[in-house]
Enzyme design. Sequence first.
Site, mmCIF file in Angstrom:
data_model
loop_
_atom_site.group_PDB
_atom_site.id
_atom_site.type_symbol
_atom_site.label_atom_id
_atom_site.label_comp_id
_atom_site.label_asym_id
_atom_site.label_seq_id
_atom_site.Cartn_x
_atom_site.Cartn_y
_atom_site.Cartn_z
ATOM 1 N N ASN A 9 6.914 20.809 6.295
ATOM 2 C CA ASN A 9 6.315 19.560 5.829
ATOM 3 C C ASN A 9 5.427 19.916 4.643
ATOM 4 O O ASN A 9 4.308 20.409 4.822
ATOM 5 C CB ASN A 9 5.509 18.937 6.981
ATOM 6 C CG ASN A 9 4.801 17.657 6.572
ATOM 7 O OD1 ASN A 9 4.807 17.285 5.396
ATOM 8 N ND2 ASN A 9 4.173 17.007 7.527
ATOM 9 N N ARG A 92 10.439 17.314 6.348
ATOM 10 C CA ARG A 92 9.944 15.947 6.243
ATOM 11 C C ARG A 92 10.064 15.560 4.770
ATOM 12 O O ARG A 92 9.535 16.253 3.894
ATOM 13 C CB ARG A 92 8.480 15.873 6.663
ATOM 14 C CG ARG A 92 7.888 14.517 6.425
ATOM 15 C CD ARG A 92 6.395 14.532 6.656
ATOM 16 N NE ARG A 92 5.831 13.216 6.391
ATOM 17 C CZ ARG A 92 4.591 13.021 5.960
ATOM 18 N NH1 ARG A 92 3.793 14.047 5.735
ATOM 19 N NH2 ARG A 92 4.156 11.811 5.754
ATOM 20 N N HIS A 180 5.395 7.052 7.232
ATOM 21 C CA HIS A 180 4.932 7.672 8.490
ATOM 22 C C HIS A 180 5.929 7.478 9.633
ATOM 23 O O HIS A 180 5.569 7.483 10.806
ATOM 24 C CB HIS A 180 3.546 7.117 8.911
ATOM 25 C CG HIS A 180 2.444 7.517 7.989
ATOM 26 N ND1 HIS A 180 1.471 6.638 7.542
ATOM 27 C CD2 HIS A 180 2.173 8.704 7.408
ATOM 28 C CE1 HIS A 180 0.652 7.260 6.723
ATOM 29 N NE2 HIS A 180 1.055 8.516 6.628
ATOM 30 N N ARG A 240 -6.552 6.838 -1.420
ATOM 31 C CA ARG A 240 -5.694 5.734 -1.902
ATOM 32 C C ARG A 240 -6.324 4.402 -1.543
ATOM 33 O O ARG A 240 -6.957 4.270 -0.488
ATOM 34 C CB ARG A 240 -4.298 5.831 -1.262
ATOM 35 C CG ARG A 240 -3.466 6.947 -1.817
ATOM 36 C CD ARG A 240 -2.167 7.111 -1.053
ATOM 37 N NE ARG A 240 -2.169 8.306 -0.243
ATOM 38 C CZ ARG A 240 -1.293 8.609 0.711
ATOM 39 N NH1 ARG A 240 -0.318 7.765 0.985
ATOM 40 N NH2 ARG A 240 -1.375 9.720 1.401
ATOM 41 N N GLU A 378 5.191 15.235 14.347
ATOM 42 C CA GLU A 378 6.303 14.942 13.430
ATOM 43 C C GLU A 378 7.333 16.073 13.445
ATOM 44 O O GLU A 378 8.537 15.836 13.280
ATOM 45 C CB GLU A 378 5.749 14.728 12.016
ATOM 46 C CG GLU A 378 4.944 13.428 11.902
ATOM 47 C CD GLU A 378 3.917 13.450 10.783
ATOM 48 O OE1 GLU A 378 3.069 14.377 10.763
ATOM 49 O OE2 GLU A 378 3.951 12.549 9.931
#
Length: 391
Positions: A9, A92, A180, A240, A378
């Site tokens: 990832n 990912r 996500h 963000r 994940e």
Amino acid sequence: MNGVYLTLNAGSSSLKFALFDSAASSADPLLKGTVAGVGGTPAFTARGADGAKIDTGVALDGASDHAEVIARLLPWLAAQHAGRPLLAVGHRVVHGGQHFPEPTRITPPVLAQLQDLAPLAPLHQHHNLAAIRAVAQREPDVPQIACFDTSFHRTQSHLAQQFALPRTLTDQGIIRYGFHGLSYDYIASTLPEHLQDGADGRVVVAHLGNGSSMCALHARKSVATTMGFTALDGLMMGSRCGTLDPGVILHLIQHEGMRADEIETLLYTRSGLLGVSGTSNDMYVLQNTDTASARDAIDMFCYRAACGLAGLVPSIGGLDALVFTAGIGENSALVRTKICGWLDWLGVSLDDVANDQAATVISAASSRVKVLVVPTNEEAVVARACRALVR
Ligand code: ADP
């Protein structure tokens, strides 16, 4: 043939990796680790299956980017799984656009399509693709699998995915993709264990990390999410901005003379917790900073998260359970308290002791909505895709 799968990832400044036994279907890896500070001073940590720190690290002095870090990491990993071949590497990948609703074996044409999507995820996609290329260079015969953060949301209705823009733009793929997805996929897979018969009910998952979003699930499928065309939309994040009146962007162009690249930097890297606090994008740091602007940033993060959740509730017709996950969701009792403080009208009430202890169930016995803390994984979703695609 038994061997191992490697999951990677590649984030903007980090590389997370894990090794899984190909013969076991467990969500627990043989080892996992992180290289933080990629692009600056890389720092390596890894832990074995028992959670104990692995002391023999990788020498990363002078490794200036993801490619160089991976070039040093692969031989170290090979020594860790000595005797068992590397059967596949799963990545990912943040944006799969409309062409990739499922995990996909990476071929040169697939890589070219993913490259075309890079402008839609400027903070992430380049790094994801750099990792794929670096592995291909070192291990050209090992299959690589891309697992997309957007795929899980492809169950959403047209209504949930469309912007109120002219249809020609929708037809060009300017839609709400959502992100996500690997995290939501994993959490959805754990719901039967935590909610039993309620697993297929109306659930909102709050993935609160550096990047943050929420997803409304029904029957463990994505129905709506707060992120949109890019990973900028929705909740306030570390750096963000989240949801913003598009008129602000027009104003910055027309009256402040800002260029597109300057606005991109502003919205992706100088806004959110960092922009409001003026000090840090990191929730842990802000919680330990005693200034009015740090408190303001935390309060705003929580208020906007609650508003984001409220905006998802119509899509599933109510709320039976709320699940917190990712760095902030799993670790900040303060953030969970503040978000839930805005939600008592929905029937959300916390057990403060359970919340402070980060128990799995943190709602009060009287709470109509069950509130959970579930660590995300994940990597397990990427390893599962490797098992399915590589025989
Ligand atoms: P990423 O999106 O980079 O994977 P993570 O899911 O690791 O991010 O989340 C990182 C965020 O989690 C940071 O803001 C960090 O401060 C926050 N965090 C981690 N531990 C704690 C803690 N104990 N208390 C508050 N915030 C925490």
